[in-house]
Structures are given as structure tokens and as C-alpha cells.
Design an enzyme around this catalytic site. Sequence first.
Site, PDB file in Angstrom:
ATOM      1  N   ARG A  32       0.877  -1.187   0.000  1.00 47.60           N
ATOM      2  CA  ARG A  32       0.000   0.000   0.000  1.00 47.60           C
ATOM      3  C   ARG A  32       0.904   1.223   0.000  1.00 47.60           C
ATOM      4  O   ARG A  32       2.118   1.123   0.130  1.00 47.60           O
ATOM      5  CB  ARG A  32      -1.017  -0.001   1.145  1.00 47.60           C
ATOM      6  N   ALA A  34       0.829   5.226  -2.113  1.00 46.04           N
ATOM      7  CA  ALA A  34       0.633   5.594  -3.523  1.00 46.04           C
ATOM      8  C   ALA A  34       1.801   5.211  -4.446  1.00 46.04           C
ATOM      9  O   ALA A  34       1.595   4.502  -5.446  1.00 46.04           O
ATOM     10  CB  ALA A  34       0.316   7.083  -3.610  1.00 46.04           C
ATOM     11  N   GLN A 173      -1.723   2.333   9.978  1.00 49.11           N
ATOM     12  CA  GLN A 173      -0.451   2.464   9.252  1.00 49.11           C
ATOM     13  C   GLN A 173       0.598   3.211  10.077  1.00 49.11           C
ATOM     14  O   GLN A 173       1.801   2.955   9.937  1.00 49.11           O
ATOM     15  CB  GLN A 173      -0.661   3.214   7.919  1.00 49.11           C
ATOM     16  N   ASP A 214      -2.002  10.984  -1.890  1.00 45.84           N
ATOM     17  CA  ASP A 214      -2.436   9.963  -2.860  1.00 45.84           C
ATOM     18  C   ASP A 214      -2.815  10.579  -4.195  1.00 45.84           C
ATOM     19  O   ASP A 214      -2.755   9.931  -5.235  1.00 45.84           O
ATOM     20  CB  ASP A 214      -3.600   9.153  -2.295  1.00 45.84           C
ATOM     21  N   ASN A 224      -5.313  12.477   0.928  1.00 39.28           N
ATOM     22  CA  ASN A 224      -4.383  11.629   1.685  1.00 39.28           C
ATOM     23  C   ASN A 224      -5.209  10.845   2.705  1.00 39.28           C
ATOM     24  O   ASN A 224      -6.434  11.006   2.809  1.00 39.28           O
ATOM     25  CB  ASN A 224      -3.293  12.473   2.360  1.00 39.28           C
ATOM     26  N   LYS A 225      -4.532  10.005   3.445  1.00 43.03           N
ATOM     27  CA  LYS A 225      -5.194   9.105   4.400  1.00 43.03           C
ATOM     28  C   LYS A 225      -6.214   9.838   5.282  1.00 43.03           C
ATOM     29  O   LYS A 225      -5.965  10.948   5.744  1.00 43.03           O
ATOM     30  CB  LYS A 225      -4.097   8.452   5.265  1.00 43.03           C
TER      31      LYS A 225
HETATM   32  O1  MRU Z   1      -4.449   3.223   2.278  1.00 44.23           O
HETATM   33  P1  MRU Z   1      -2.974   3.437   2.145  1.00 44.23           P
HETATM   34  O2  MRU Z   1      -2.188   2.863   3.270  1.00 44.23           O
HETATM   35  O3  MRU Z   1      -2.456   3.002   0.784  1.00 44.23           O
HETATM   36  O4  MRU Z   1      -2.818   5.028   2.216  1.00 44.23           O
HETATM   37  C1  MRU Z   1      -1.526   5.573   2.174  1.00 44.23           C
HETATM   38  C2  MRU Z   1      -1.478   7.042   2.321  1.00 44.23           C
HETATM   39  O5  MRU Z   1      -2.480   7.701   2.472  1.00 44.23           O
HETATM   40  C3  MRU Z   1      -0.129   7.685   2.181  1.00 44.23           C
HETATM   41  O6  MRU Z   1      -0.028   8.817   2.987  1.00 44.23           O
HETATM   42  C4  MRU Z   1       0.094   8.082   0.717  1.00 44.23           C
HETATM   43  O7  MRU Z   1      -0.177   7.011  -0.137  1.00 44.23           O
HETATM   44  C5  MRU Z   1       1.474   8.571   0.469  1.00 44.23           C
HETATM   45  S1  MRU Z   1       2.664   7.261   0.531  1.00 44.23           S
HETATM   46  C6  MRU Z   1       4.180   7.907   0.135  1.00 44.23           C
END
Ligand code: MRU
Length: 329
Positions: A32, A34, A173, A214, A224-225
Site C-alpha cells: 500500500r 501511492a 499504518q 495519494d 491523503n489518508k
Molecule cells: O491506504 P494506504 O495505506 O495506501 O494510504 C496511504 C497514504 O495515504 C499515504 O499517505 C500516501 O499514499 C502517500 S505514501 C508515500
Amino acid sequence: MIDQRRLPREQVFVTCGTYQEMADAITTMVIRGAPAIGVAAAMGVALGIQQGADFDTVCSTLAATRPTAVNLFWAIDRMKTLRATLNGASRETIVLRMIEESQQIRLEDIAICKAIGKHGASLVPDGRTVLTHCNAGALATAGYGTALGVIRAAVEAGKKIDVFADETRPFLQGARLTAWELQQDHIPTTLITDNMAGHFLRSGRIGCVVVGADRIAANGDVANKIGTYSVAVLAKENGVPFYVAAPVSTFDLTLESGDQIPIEQRAASEVTEMFGVPVAPENIAVQNPAFDITPSRYVTAIICEHGVARAPFKQSLGALAGGAKKVNA
Ligand code: MRU
């Protein structure tokens, strides 16, 4: 790839031998983040070609895994563009070139993260605490990380900083991945629950916030998350700079604003259970959006491999995405 669902309890590696297995690994969050899912999707396309599967089916299967991070679609498009130049080439050449391209995307991503780190390190105030949300580290990229790349580069530059990591409900995460990653690097890290962020932002302890992204729209709105938006608002309320670190492959300048970014909805069980144990009554209604949109007015700057963009983002993001020189792997 490391199975991120099992960290930090155990380090188990998963091998994907087919594009279907790769698509499944992305959907189920074995991998997981981006940039990491972009690299995985590119490798999935290469696997599909190697299997001799129908190219359109391979691309559409991988594209259907997760909707929000644009790096996934960026990587598939890059593989499609290369495939189109190989019409008439032997099957052996096509397979080889597609594998090489996916490896190139992986190597470039590490170089890009290092460049993001270099640009971002100077923004991190020395002797202070950096707050981060989710995991935008080595695990979320091909290596080094975006937000955690900025933190790593600041530490490498000799800055005496420590990190507050939001646990990042519901998938944890922050607790499971960011805390683990930074601990491995001996970067002093304190884990907090998401609802503590406002308290610490108000306390004066936090020197800046750095998060990943993302998808970033042309006006600088950031997906973002889930939970990032609340942190950004609380940062602004307390005069704390809020930085977003992301590669140009996360920019989606075809979208005018964050309102057009699709938000992934995930299973209710992520909210109602913790590691299989119920933490809510049966049949309770649940919402589980995996991402939120932070309007650009809360974003102090966006750090990418080509430099630092500030408002007005429409101009600064366009200039950095288009005019900047290439970062070589
Ligand atoms: O659902 P996820 O764990 O894939 O979400 C990840 C995020 O939101 C990160 O902050 C984003 O992808 C940037 S990773 C360099």
C-alpha cells in the site's frame, strides 16, 4: 514484497507470480502507499505480458484495485505507452522491455524520494518535533519514503528532531508501519492516537507537520489518508506549517479541485473489528472512507522531486510538473 498487513509482528515476504496475484496484493493491502502501488502495478503489467494474457484485461484488472492514488493509473499508462511503441517487436523483446520498464519505475522512485528529501529537509525546524500521519515511508514507496524521506534527510543533515506518529485508525499504518520503520532507523519516535494530534499541535511542541499524498489536484487540494484534513486544520489554527511531500506522479493536474478525486470506501469490518475481535455492536451502521481531501488553503507547501510549490498552486504545481528537469535513477 513484504506483507505489510503482518507488520510489525512478523516480517513475511510475498512473491507475486501473476498479474492476478499482484492485483490481489494491492487490493488486500499486502502492499500500500501511492508510489508503492504504482511500482507494483507496473510490475503487474509486466507479469501479465510474460503470462501472455490479454493486455487490456491485465491493465483494467490492475486499474480496478484501488481508486484514489493516481500513481497506480500513472504507472499503468506509462506501461501502455511503452507497449504501443513495441508493436511488431518479438514476444521476447516485448517481455524484456516491459520488465525493464517496471524496474526503471522502481529505481526512479527511490531517486525521486531522495530528491524530495533534499528539498524538504531545509523546511524542517531544527530541535523540534515533526508530526506525521499514516505511513509515507520506505514501505509506501520503492524506498526512503516521501514524508519520511523528508524526515530522514533532515536527520542525515544533522538536525536534532524527533517524530510524533499518529496511529492512523482504522488500518493503523502509523502504529504498525511508521513507528516500526522509524524505530528501525533509530529516529526518536513517539506514537500517539489520532485524537491526540490537536492537543500536541496546540502545546507548541510540534515544529511542523509532514504528510504524503495519494492525489493532488491542480488547485493544490490534497487527497491523503483519512484524518489528514483534521490535522491540517488544527495545524493552521495553531500556526504550525503543514507540508505535503509527494512525487509529480501524484499530481493530477487534469482535476481542477479535490472535489473530483474519487474516495475509496473500505470494508466496515476495518472499523468494527480490531485484529478479528469485535469492538462495536453487531449490525451497527459504519462509514469507512479511506481518504479525505485537505483544501489547499491549509497546505503551507507541497514538496516534490523538482522543488517546493507554494500558493498559488495552480501556477507553482504546473511549473514544477512541466518545466522541471528529470531526476535520474
Ligand atoms: O491506504 P494506504 O495505506 O495506501 O494510504 C496511504 C497514504 O495515504 C499515504 O499517505 C500516501 O499514499 C502517500 S505514501 C508515500
